[in-house]
Motif scaffolding. Structure first.
Motif: not given
Length: 412
Positions: A186-214
């Motif tokens: 799952l990913r949740v993200y956002g973006s903000w433009l405080p000024l012309d030409g300037l941007f700030v991005d943020a994102a958080v994520g969660f993964d649940r991995k199943g690992l099978d190895t031989r």
């Protein structure tokens, strides 16, 4: 032999630990034995019991490798850590170099007014190649994934969104064996433009991995029957698969900022980012008809990285819309993902307090580069498409190539 055993007690790799504990009828494991040096009942499973109770394979044997041993150290993070470029491209809809901004510069395309809500669908391909080292086995892998999400514009300066992600990855271990990773997230993200030409991005994520190895494991012994005679190689125990299944939980976050300097239809600007990832791998037990199966303790890993780079883009009018090609180059520096000690014991050591040993994974490569080429196409009636390719350069251990394609619809 005494000096060799002393060196084994300070072993740094899994191969060295295998050799140290399994040679000479497993003497270093400290099993209780009868007068014939056979293990007393109840201490070990059938394969470890049989291996440690039988006579040694002969004088002059020197184990030079434990095939597949390093693979166990590499379970954590087996699927790699590609950044969420697809989400970054979605967030770019608010940036001054985005297709929407390009559309404003090309009114002849008669694009429809974009809505406040969008849905998007993306497909990913990932190829990784990890070179073999003393600490970890080499491997190749290919992954296929998808991304489905939606975002909403908040006024003219902000955007928030959420996306579901899935990755299926399969690979082969150079010394023998294979692995599979299934990772919903799952990913949740956002973006903000405080000024012309300037941007700030943020994102958080969660993964649940199943690992099978031989992994294919064995001890390789070089036997010299007599002085001057040619040596020959014996695999004892013989190459045999050791299999395991476990789960990993990954939490990640990213904060990115940049500024674009436009010049006509061309834009150039710096990019800076900080990423954090924390992974927790469950304890797991290997199974297989070999004395070399392991029981591994839980593992954790934390990564803190900075990225510094440049992006160049251009807005090019087309017959049915606008094309926006982009070129990004980032220098990546790792701060926290240090070389780790991994704890384990033999899966068939059944004593209440089994002999536990440790071995190391690869030391980190602190600096490398990521280069990405992408293009977005904006069409009438709120539709757009994108494609991108990305690869690493200069990493001592891993070569990674990633490709993404996708579609986006603006809802009115």
């Amino acid at each position: 032999m005494a000096s060799l055993l002393a060196a084994g007690a300070r072993a740094q790799t899994l191969d060295q630990q295998y050799y140290f504990y399994l040679i000479n009828r497993c003497e270093q494991l400290g099993f209780a034995r009868d007068v014939n040096q056979v293990l007393l009942p109840g201490q070990a499973g059938p394969y470890l019991d049989a291996f440690c109770s039988r006579p040694t394979s002969g004088a002059g044997g020197i184990s030079t490798a434990a095939l597949g041993g390093g693979a166990a150290a590499e379970e954590l993070g087996a699927a790699g850590e590609p950044r969420e470029r697809a989400l970054e491209r979605r967030r770019n809809r608010l940036h001054s170099a985005t297709p929407e901004a390009a559309a404003d510069e090309a009114p002849e395309t008669e694009l429809a007014q974009f809505g406040a809500t969008s849905i998007f669908l993306g497909f990913d391909y990932l190829h990784e190649r990890q070179v073999a080292t003393d600490y970890e086995a080499g491997r190749r892998s290919d992954g296929y994934g998808g991304l489905l999400g939606a975002d909403r514009r908040l006024g003219e300066t902000a955007l928030v969104g959420v996306a579901l992600r899935y990755l299926h990855q399969t690979g082969h271990i150079d010394s023998g064996g294979d692995f599979t990773v299934n990772a919903p997230g799952l990913r949740v993200y956002g973006s903000w433009l405080p000024l012309d030409g300037l941007f700030v991005d943020a994102a958080v994520g969660f993964d649940r991995k199943g690992l099978d190895t031989r992994r294919i494991v064995s001890l390789r012994n070089v036997i010299t029957p007599s002085p001057g005679a040619p040596p020959f190689i014996v695999y004892d125990p013989p190459p045999t698969p050791a299999q395991s299944s476990t789960h990993e939980r990954d939490v990640s976050g990213e904060l990115r900022a940049g500024y674009d300097f436009p010049s006509g239809r061309v834009s150039l600007g710096p990019r800076v980012a900080v990423t954090y990832a924390h992974a927790q791998l469950d304890a797991y037990l290997e199974t297989g008809p070999t004395p070399m199966t392991l029981a591994l303790d839980p593992q954790t890993r934390s990564s803190l990285r900075s990225l510094l780079g440049l992006q160049a883009s251009a807005a090019l009018p087309a017959r049915t819309g606008v094309l926006v090609p982009q070129l990004n180059a980032d220098w990546v520096h790792e701060y926290r993902d240090d070389q780790r000690l991994i704890s384990a014991h033999f899966a068939e050591d059944l004593r209440p307090v089994p002999v536990t040993f440790q071995f190391r994974n690869n030391p980190p490569d602190r600096d490398w580069f990521v280069v990405r080429l992408s293009v977005a196409a904006v069409f009438p009636h709120g539709a757009s498409a994108f494609a991108a390719i990305e690869r690493t350069a200069g990493n001592a251990y891993i070569e990674r190539f990633q490709a993404n394609v996708g579609l986006r619809w603006e809802l009115h």
